[in-house]
Each structure stands twice: as structure tokens, then as C-alpha cells.
Design a protein around this motif. Structure first.
Motif, PDB file in Angstrom:
ATOM      1  N   ARG A  24     -42.542  -1.848 -65.916  1.00 44.70           N
ATOM      2  CA  ARG A  24     -43.278  -3.020 -65.412  1.00 44.70           C
ATOM      3  C   ARG A  24     -43.922  -2.706 -64.066  1.00 44.70           C
ATOM      4  O   ARG A  24     -45.059  -3.096 -63.803  1.00 44.70           O
ATOM      5  N   GLU A  32     -47.883  -2.837 -63.373  1.00 46.32           N
ATOM      6  CA  GLU A  32     -48.444  -3.652 -62.292  1.00 46.32           C
ATOM      7  C   GLU A  32     -49.298  -2.803 -61.356  1.00 46.32           C
ATOM      8  O   GLU A  32     -50.372  -3.235 -60.927  1.00 46.32           O
ATOM      9  N   ILE A  78     -47.303  -1.671 -72.328  1.00 45.81           N
ATOM     10  CA  ILE A  78     -46.134  -0.797 -72.397  1.00 45.81           C
ATOM     11  C   ILE A  78     -45.830  -0.558 -73.871  1.00 45.81           C
ATOM     12  O   ILE A  78     -45.753  -1.500 -74.657  1.00 45.81           O
TER      13      ILE A  78
END
Length: 70
Positions: free
Chosen positions: A18, A22, A35
Motif C-alpha cells: 500500500r 501510494e 496491487i
């Protein structure tokens, strides 16, 4: 738009991925990050003129991981 698939070395958890997604998503020219089902893969849709593959890899390295194009 280009699509680049990358294997991420050193990412051991969903939180790592994550954070990488980001970081990539904040780059100019990146329109989407996804992902993969395997925890160490990510797909990036990007404009190669403003976010070249080398730029993506550098951003991942700045997060402390290595990236290998697939």
C-alpha cells in the motif's frame, strides 16, 4: 497510457505494498496503481512522457524496496 508490471523485492506485507502504491500514485503522470494477487507485484498505468519506467523504479527505491520489470 502505458502499463508497467513490476515485481517488488523486499515487500513482505500488504502495508508495504500500500505504501508503494501510494508513493507511485502521487507521481505526476500515474493514473492508476493496482496491487497484484501475488503480494510482491504491482501494475502501474502511467504516461511515459511524465512518468517513465525509470521514474517508477526510483520512487520504489526511495521507499526502501527494489523493483524489477516483468
Amino acid at each position: 497510457m502505458a502499463q508497467t508490471d513490476l515485481r517488488i523485492d523486499g515487500a513482505r506485507c500488504a502495508g508495504c505494498m500500500r505504501a508503494i502504491a501510494e508513493a507511485l500514485g502521487s507521481l505526476p503522470g500515474v493514473s492508476k496503481t493496482e496491487i497484484g494477487e501475488s503480494p510482491a507485484r504491482i501494475r502501474v498505468e502511467h504516461d511515459e512522457r511524465t512518468a517513465a519506467r525509470a521514474t517508477l523504479i526510483t520512487a520504489i527505491e526511495q521507499e526502501g524496496y527494489a523493483a524489477v520489470p516483468l
